[in-house]
Scaffold this motif. Structure first.
Motif, short mmCIF file in Angstrom:
data_model
loop_
_atom_site.label_atom_id
_atom_site.label_comp_id
_atom_site.label_asym_id
_atom_site.label_seq_id
_atom_site.Cartn_x
_atom_site.Cartn_y
_atom_site.Cartn_z
N LEU A 200 0.82 -1.21 0.00
CA LEU A 200 0.00 0.00 0.00
C LEU A 200 0.86 1.26 0.00
N ASP A 204 0.89 4.41 -2.57
CA ASP A 204 0.66 5.79 -2.10
C ASP A 204 1.83 6.70 -2.46
N SER A 223 -6.36 5.43 2.54
CA SER A 223 -5.20 4.54 2.52
C SER A 223 -4.29 4.79 3.72
N TYR A 226 -5.64 3.22 6.78
CA TYR A 226 -5.37 1.77 6.80
C TYR A 226 -3.94 1.51 7.26
#
Length: 242
Positions: A200, A204, A223, A226
């Protein structure tokens, strides 16, 4: 119970102050990020409510340090931070505007500098698990810092200094993430979290590096939430492992 453990080199007060100062670092960046988001979208009442909650948390951590520290320099810094906190409180009463957005960016750096100075005055030698715990807190702070500059760059504060600050924060985050990647004792559930977190963050990072060209704050901030949730799980592991 605090996240850090009491060692022979530290008093309980040192531990409490370090935890509070670390939280102030995180909150200072989050508050500026959220304010810039509110400036971009002033009809988001939930963001205004979140800003007030963050300010209350900031005030709580300042009080913890005030009632705990005996360090003279720390007390002097706290007086200045208390004034800055009061100024932020006044800003939040007004409709978001460009001038106050610039002030919020400045105040976020003021609180960061103050929290760093306070932490240095109460530092002690960390155990291995305490060090890893602080790595997770550092990454959480850096995620908010990067997000802050992403917002700044896309709402009109696209200065060279802000760009460099964001780039430096990305480099620092990558370095701290490597420390988590190199830690080999996580249980299987956290290894899965670690893999997902790396994947992730890699996605990003691409969008953060396109600040000023591609603006998707809502997706990015989901995001980031998370990622911070995963870091929280890892931090609990290191806290319990001390």
């Amino acid at each position: 119970m605090g996240l850090l453990q009491l060692s022979n080199a530290a008093t309980r007060g040192d531990v409490q102050v370090l935890e509070a100062s670390e939280k102030i670092r995180y909150l200072s960046q989050k508050m500026a990020k959220d304010y810039l988001f509110l400036f971009y979208n002033p009809n988001k009442t939930d963001i205004k409510e979140e800003l007030n909650r963050t300010l209350a948390e900031l005030n709580k951590d300042l009080r913890i340090i005030v009632t705990t520290t005996k360090d003279v320099d720390t007390k002097d810094i706290l007086e200045f931070l208390a004034y800055s906190k009061d100024q932020i409180e006044e800003i939040l009463k007004e409709k978001p505007n460009e001038e106050n957005s610039a002030l919020m960016l400045d105040y976020s750096e003021t609180f960061l500098e103050g929290a760093d100075s306070i932490a240095k005055a109460h530092a002690y030698s960390f155990s291995r698990e305490e060090e890893m715990l602080m790595v997770t807190k550092e990454i959480e702070y850096l995620l908010e810092r990067i997000s802050k500059y992403y917002m700044a760059f896309n709402v009109g504060f696209n200065t060279l200094v802000n760009k460099e600050q964001m780039e430096n924060a990305i480099i620092e985050l990558q370095s701290n993430l490597e420390k988590i990647n190199n830690y080999m004792n996580y249980p299987a559930t956290l290894e899965i979290e670690k893999i997902q977190m790396n994947k992730l963050w890699a996605e990003d990072k691409v969008f953060f590096e396109k600040a000023g060209k591609l603006f998707i704050p809502n997706l990015l901030f989901l995001s980031i939430d998370y990622l911070e949730n995963s870091l929280h799980k890892i931090s609990i592991y290191h806290s319990k492992n001390q």
